[in-house]
Enzyme design. Structure first.
Site, PDB file in Angstrom:
ATOM      1  N   HIS A  37      37.852  44.727  48.524  1.00 11.88           N
ATOM      2  CA  HIS A  37      39.225  44.494  49.444  1.00 11.88           C
ATOM      3  C   HIS A  37      38.723  45.080  50.750  1.00 11.88           C
ATOM      4  CE1 HIS A  37      41.536  44.549  45.614  1.00 11.88           C
ATOM      5  NE2 HIS A  37      41.938  43.351  46.266  1.00 11.88           N
ATOM      6  N   ASP A 150      37.503  34.845  44.072  1.00 10.40           N
ATOM      7  CA  ASP A 150      38.617  33.733  43.658  1.00 10.40           C
ATOM      8  C   ASP A 150      38.246  32.412  44.276  1.00 10.40           C
ATOM      9  OD1 ASP A 150      40.150  35.562  41.865  1.00 10.40           O
ATOM     10  OD2 ASP A 150      40.441  36.543  43.703  1.00 10.40           O
TER      11      ASP A 150
HETATM   12  O1  PAF Z   1      43.999  37.320  45.478  1.00 12.88           O
HETATM   13  C1  PAF Z   1      45.016  38.129  45.403  1.00 12.88           C
HETATM   14  O2  PAF Z   1      45.168  39.546  45.447  1.00 12.88           O
HETATM   15  C2  PAF Z   1      46.179  37.071  45.481  1.00 12.88           C
HETATM   16  O3  PAF Z   1      46.376  36.122  44.800  1.00 12.88           O
HETATM   17  C3  PAF Z   1      46.894  36.704  46.914  1.00 12.88           C
HETATM   18  C4  PAF Z   1      45.906  36.107  47.786  1.00 12.88           C
HETATM   19  C5  PAF Z   1      47.232  38.029  47.728  1.00 12.88           C
HETATM   20  C6  PAF Z   1      48.125  36.158  47.013  1.00 12.88           C
HETATM   21  O4  PAF Z   1      49.174  37.117  45.925  1.00 12.88           O
END
Ligand code: PAF
Length: 282
Positions: A37, A150
């Site tokens: 993140h 993802d």
């Molecule tokens: O990847 C994630 O953490 C979630 O799928 C997101 C993009 C924040 C949507 O809730």
């Protein structure tokens, strides 16, 4: 860093930035933050004057048998990381703010969301597309950043933003990995030591298959070998290993010059891990 919990409070801050001619990056998350993140945050800071990170564990993207209640929630630790990372605003709405009484809308993205994780997790990408559309409307960023880990989610969000004419640049940020190659994921926290050791079979199996396909080996054979490597390496079951068009996610049975992506999902115990790699074909 400001922590904001109301749409009105968020709008006041972002409107001020826009009036001052400043640009805004949005990093949507569900919290339980890790270095993956923070790589999104760093990429946001390089691309915009201000960074907003949202933390919202979105019930709409969890199936009835999925881990919504167990999903890790640690806002104080997350806020400290974001503050140290130079984030301007933590946007942390609660469920009633995102889905007030009477909320009745859902965005469904056809095609790209239907296979792979879309088939394994019915409704999941509707929940993702809906909440990301809301976050984009709330923050109105110039750029929004998502992890390539993802990959299908990224493709669904790109499709949704293009189809809905959302004036935002969607940026994919390369997957961050542990030393042994395991993709960083909040779900790795569910693995015990033995499972964590076994999980390294995922990047290895994908890496071998991507290299085999790139040098011209048979695609079906390479994917079958990857599946076997996952099971031999300690995964209990494999949802899919698939080679597909990197943008549409339509499966590909032979290399044909398009950008390709190798995707996999497999389970260790009750934890489902996903990963993907580009296939670099000359
Ligand atoms: O990847 C994630 O953490 C979630 O799928 C997101 C993009 C924040 C949507 O809730």
């Amino acid at each position: 860093m400001q922590i904001i919990r109301t749409v009105q409070g968020l709008r006041e801050v972002t409107a001020g930035w826009r009036m001052a001619g400043k640009t805004v990056a949005l990093v949507p998350t569900m919290g339980a933050l890790h270095a993956g993140h923070m790589a999104l945050v760093d990429a946001g800071r390089r691309r915009a004057d201000h960074v907003v990170v949202s933390i919202f564990v979105n019930p709409a993207q969890f199936g009835p048998n999925e881990d919504l209640a167990a999903y890790p929630r640690r806002e104080a630790a997350d806020a400290a990381m974001l503050d140290a990372g130079g984030v301007d605003v933590l946007w942390a709405p609660d469920v009633a703010t995102m889905y007030p009484a009477g909320f009745a809308s859902s965005l469904s993205v056809g095609g790209v969301s239907e296979r792979h994780d879309g088939a394994a997790r019915p409704g999941h990408f509707d929940g993702v597309a809906t909440v990301v559309a809301k976050l984009l409307n709330q923050v109105r960023p110039d750029v929004a950043l998502f992890g390539e880990k993802d990959w299908q989610q990224l493709a669904v969000i790109r499709r949704m933003a293009a189809d809905m004419d959302v004036p935002v640049e969607i940026v994919g940020v390369p997957t961050q990995r542990e030393d042994d190659g395991l993709a960083l994921s909040s779900r790795n926290a569910y693995l015990d030591d033995e499972q964590r050791a076994a999980a390294r079979a995922m990047p290895r199996a994908l890496g071998e298959a991507a290299a085999a396909i790139a040098r011209g080996d048979d695609v079906a054979q390479a994917m079958a070998t990857a599946e076997r490597r996952l099971l031999d390496g300690g995964f209990g079951s494999v949802d899919y290993v698939t080679l597909c068009d990197a943008e549409t996610l339509v499966p590909v049975v032979a290399v044909d010059g398009r950008p390709l992506r190798l995707l996999a999902a497999a389970r260790i115990g009750t934890t489902r891990l996903i990963d993907n790699l580009a296939v670099a074909v000359e």
